[in-house]
Design a protein around this motif. Structure first.
Motif, PDB file in Angstrom:
ATOM      1  N   LYS A 112       0.811  -1.217   0.000  1.00 39.05           N
ATOM      2  CA  LYS A 112       0.000   0.000   0.000  1.00 39.05           C
ATOM      3  C   LYS A 112       0.846   1.268   0.000  1.00 39.05           C
ATOM      4  O   LYS A 112       0.339   2.351   0.261  1.00 39.05           O
ATOM      5  CB  LYS A 112      -0.930  -0.007   1.220  1.00 39.05           C
ATOM      6  N   ASP A 113       2.115   1.148  -0.301  1.00 40.42           N
ATOM      7  CA  ASP A 113       3.030   2.282  -0.207  1.00 40.42           C
ATOM      8  C   ASP A 113       3.615   2.599  -1.577  1.00 40.42           C
ATOM      9  O   ASP A 113       4.377   1.813  -2.140  1.00 40.42           O
ATOM     10  CB  ASP A 113       4.147   1.951   0.786  1.00 40.42           C
ATOM     11  N   ILE A 114       3.275   3.764  -2.132  1.00 33.66           N
ATOM     12  CA  ILE A 114       3.765   4.169  -3.455  1.00 33.66           C
ATOM     13  C   ILE A 114       5.278   4.320  -3.467  1.00 33.66           C
ATOM     14  O   ILE A 114       5.930   4.072  -4.476  1.00 33.66           O
ATOM     15  CB  ILE A 114       3.065   5.463  -3.937  1.00 33.66           C
ATOM     16  N   TYR A 115       5.856   4.685  -2.326  1.00 33.69           N
ATOM     17  CA  TYR A 115       7.305   4.831  -2.263  1.00 33.69           C
ATOM     18  C   TYR A 115       8.005   3.493  -2.489  1.00 33.69           C
ATOM     19  O   TYR A 115       9.061   3.436  -3.113  1.00 33.69           O
ATOM     20  CB  TYR A 115       7.734   5.445  -0.929  1.00 33.69           C
TER      21      TYR A 115
END
Length: 153
Positions: free
Chosen positions: A22-25
C-alpha cells in the motif's frame, strides 16, 4: 544494552505490521535503485536525473542544484557505486550539490548504493545535536548496518 533490546523490539514491530503493498514509495523504490544499478558508470546526466527523482521522495522541491562541481560530484558518486566510503568533505559537497540538503544527499547516496548508505530522514536532522552532521550521518549508517543484522533477516 536495554536500549538496544527496546529499539530492536520497536523495529521488529514495524517490520511485522507494515504493509508495503500500500506504499507508493515502495513501488517507486525499485525503479530508482535499478536506474543506478543498471549503469556501470554514472554520467553527469545520470547524476542530475538522479537528484531530480530523489526529490520526488521529499516534501520540498528541488530549488537549488549547484552544477559548478558536477564533475567532482559525479566522480564521488561513481566511487559510492563501487562501494568506496566517502569523506566528510565529499558528503558536504554532495549536500551542497543537492539543494544544500543532507537529507537529499543521503537519499541520492542510498539509491546509488542502498547496502552501504541509509536514508537520513529530516526528523533525525531536526534533533538537537552537538556533532558535525556528516559525522552523525556516517555513524547513523553504521548503526543501521548493525540493526539490519537483527531485524531484516
Amino acid at each position: 544494552m536495554n536500549h538496544i533490546i527496546h529499539l530492536n523490539a520497536l523495529l521488529q514491530n514495524v517490520v511485522n505490521t507494515y504493509d508495503s503493498t500500500k506504499d507508493i514509495y515502495v513501488e517507486m523504490y525499485k525503479y530508482y535503485t535499478n536506474f543506478f544499478k543498471e549503469k556501470d558508470i554514472l554520467t553527469e546526466s545520470d547524476v542530475v536525473i538522479g537528484v531530480g527523482f530523489t526529490y520526488s521522495w521529499m516534501p520540498t522541491i528541488l530549488k537549488n542544484l549547484n552544477l559548478s562541481k558536477l564533475d567532482r560530484v559525479t566522480s564521488i558518486l561513481n566511487n559510492v557505486k563501487q562501494g568506496v566510503e566517502i569523506s566528510d568533505d565529499d558528503l558536504l559537497l554532495l549536500k551542497e550539490f543537492s539543494n544544500n540538503s543532507l537529507v537529499g544527499a543521503s537519499k541520492l547516496l542510498h539509491f546509488i548504493n542502498p547496502e552501504q548508505y541509509a536514508i537520513w530522514d529530516s526528523w533525525i536532522c531536526k534533533q538537537k545535536v552537538q556533532y558535525k552532521l556528516s559525522y552523525i550521518f556516517i555513524n547513523f549508517v553504521l548503526i543501521i548496518k548493525f540493526f539490519n543484522c537483527f531485524v531484516i533477516q
